[in-house]
Design a protein around this motif. Structure first.
Motif, short mmCIF file in Angstrom:
data_model
loop_
_atom_site.label_atom_id
_atom_site.label_comp_id
_atom_site.label_asym_id
_atom_site.label_seq_id
_atom_site.Cartn_x
_atom_site.Cartn_y
_atom_site.Cartn_z
N TYR A 1 -35.42 6.61 48.51
CA TYR A 1 -34.34 7.09 49.35
C TYR A 1 -34.56 8.56 49.72
O TYR A 1 -35.05 9.36 48.93
N MET A 2 -34.14 8.88 50.93
CA MET A 2 -34.20 10.26 51.39
C MET A 2 -32.94 10.99 50.95
O MET A 2 -31.87 10.38 50.83
N TYR B 1 -41.11 2.48 55.17
CA TYR B 1 -39.96 1.60 55.38
C TYR B 1 -39.62 1.54 56.86
O TYR B 1 -39.68 2.54 57.58
N LEU B 2 -39.24 0.34 57.29
CA LEU B 2 -39.03 0.04 58.70
C LEU B 2 -38.15 1.05 59.43
O LEU B 2 -38.48 1.51 60.52
N THR B 3 -37.01 1.42 58.84
CA THR B 3 -35.98 2.13 59.60
C THR B 3 -36.11 3.65 59.58
O THR B 3 -35.18 4.35 59.97
N LEU B 4 -37.24 4.16 59.11
CA LEU B 4 -37.46 5.60 59.19
C LEU B 4 -37.98 5.93 60.59
O LEU B 4 -39.09 5.54 60.96
N THR B 5 -37.20 6.64 61.37
CA THR B 5 -37.60 6.90 62.76
C THR B 5 -38.57 8.06 62.89
O THR B 5 -39.50 8.02 63.69
N GLN B 6 -38.38 9.12 62.07
CA GLN B 6 -39.13 10.35 62.31
C GLN B 6 -40.64 10.16 62.17
O GLN B 6 -41.42 10.67 62.96
N HIS B 7 -41.07 9.44 61.11
CA HIS B 7 -42.50 9.37 60.83
C HIS B 7 -43.01 7.93 60.73
O HIS B 7 -44.13 7.71 60.29
N ASN B 8 -42.20 6.96 61.13
CA ASN B 8 -42.64 5.57 61.05
C ASN B 8 -42.56 4.90 62.42
O ASN B 8 -43.58 4.62 63.04
N LEU B 9 -41.37 4.66 62.92
CA LEU B 9 -41.22 3.92 64.17
C LEU B 9 -41.87 4.63 65.34
O LEU B 9 -42.29 4.00 66.31
N ARG C 1 -28.55 -0.69 54.44
CA ARG C 1 -28.40 -1.90 55.23
C ARG C 1 -27.83 -1.63 56.63
O ARG C 1 -27.99 -2.47 57.52
N HIS C 2 -27.21 -0.46 56.84
CA HIS C 2 -26.50 -0.25 58.10
C HIS C 2 -26.94 0.99 58.88
O HIS C 2 -26.54 1.14 60.04
N LEU C 3 -27.72 1.87 58.26
CA LEU C 3 -28.10 3.11 58.91
C LEU C 3 -29.62 3.26 58.98
O LEU C 3 -30.35 2.65 58.20
N MET C 4 -30.07 4.09 59.90
CA MET C 4 -31.47 4.46 59.97
C MET C 4 -31.70 5.68 59.07
O MET C 4 -30.77 6.39 58.69
N ASN C 5 -32.98 5.93 58.74
CA ASN C 5 -33.39 7.14 58.05
C ASN C 5 -32.70 7.33 56.70
O ASN C 5 -32.34 8.44 56.33
N VAL C 6 -32.54 6.25 55.97
CA VAL C 6 -31.99 6.29 54.62
C VAL C 6 -33.11 6.14 53.59
O VAL C 6 -33.11 6.80 52.56
N VAL C 7 -34.08 5.29 53.88
CA VAL C 7 -35.23 5.04 53.00
C VAL C 7 -36.49 5.42 53.77
O VAL C 7 -36.63 5.08 54.95
#
Length: 205
Positions: A145-146, A94-102, A160-166
């Motif tokens: 979901y995490m 999922y797009l908004t996962l920073t740790q292991h995606n972006l 819809r509003h936070l990072m690292n939720v999905v």
């Protein structure tokens, strides 16, 4: 939108494709990957799938497409070999996962629930003045979901509003080749059956 129909993997005609099989394979599927252990070894971003047009009913791909340099070519090949109403089951980060995606240097593309709108003629297909028609329609997606969000009642708002939720998203997507209506299958059950059916190659066990 028609209601989903209950089908299992064995109800789909051969060939059934597992694209980006990696270290696992699915019995009864043609397993395709750049790795030498696959049934068919190929570069999914540069080589055409060795199947006729409109010859496949089911494609499963689990955490592969984010690694393919030419994603549009790969999706075009999937669309080409799928019949009208052929089903693509897809798992991606999922797009908004920073740790292991972006921040992952091996992830070349980003995905969220709106990704396939760009391939849907009733939504955004044509908005980029594309050459050629690769038409898909997404009828199902599922968020993973995490914790702790998976237990919270406002998880959709958080997504819809936070990072690292999905951390990842699954899709059930149908190839559109003509104007005949889509007959939906139970995408969630089929996706889970494909995941359960994966077997590690002996050398990787």
């Amino acid at each position: 939108m028609s209601s989903s129909t209950a089908r299992t993997i064995s109800d789909f005609a051969l060939p059934r494709l597992n694209i980006g099989a990696g270290k696992t394979y699915i019995p009864g599927f043609t397993n395709i990957d750049i790795a030498q252990v696959a049934d068919i070894t190929m570069d999914l971003g540069a080589e055409r799938l060795p199947f006729e047009d409109n010859s496949v009913e089911l494609i499963f791909s689990y955490h592969c497409l984010e690694h393919v340099p030419d994603l549009l070519f790969c999706l075009g090949e999937m669309n080409r070999v799928l019949k009208h109403n052929g089903l693509l089951l897809l798992g991606v980060p999922y797009l908004t996962l920073t740790q292991h995606n972006l921040v992952n240097p091996y992830h070349l593309h980003n995905f969220n629930e709106y990704f396939f709108d760009l391939f849907d003629p009733d939504v955004l297909l044509g908005s980029a003045v594309e050459e050629g028609i690769v038409a898909f329609r997404s009828h199902w997606h599922r968020f993973h979901y995490m914790p702790p969000f998976s237990k919270l009642p406002f998880k959709a708002l958080a997504r819809r509003h936070l990072m690292n939720v999905v951390n990842k998203i699954d899709f059930g997507v149908y190839a559109l080749k003509n104007d005949e209506p889509i007959v939906r299958f139970n995408e969630s059950a089929l996706f889970d059956e494909c995941c359960r059916s994966r077997v590690r190659y002996a050398a990787e066990a």
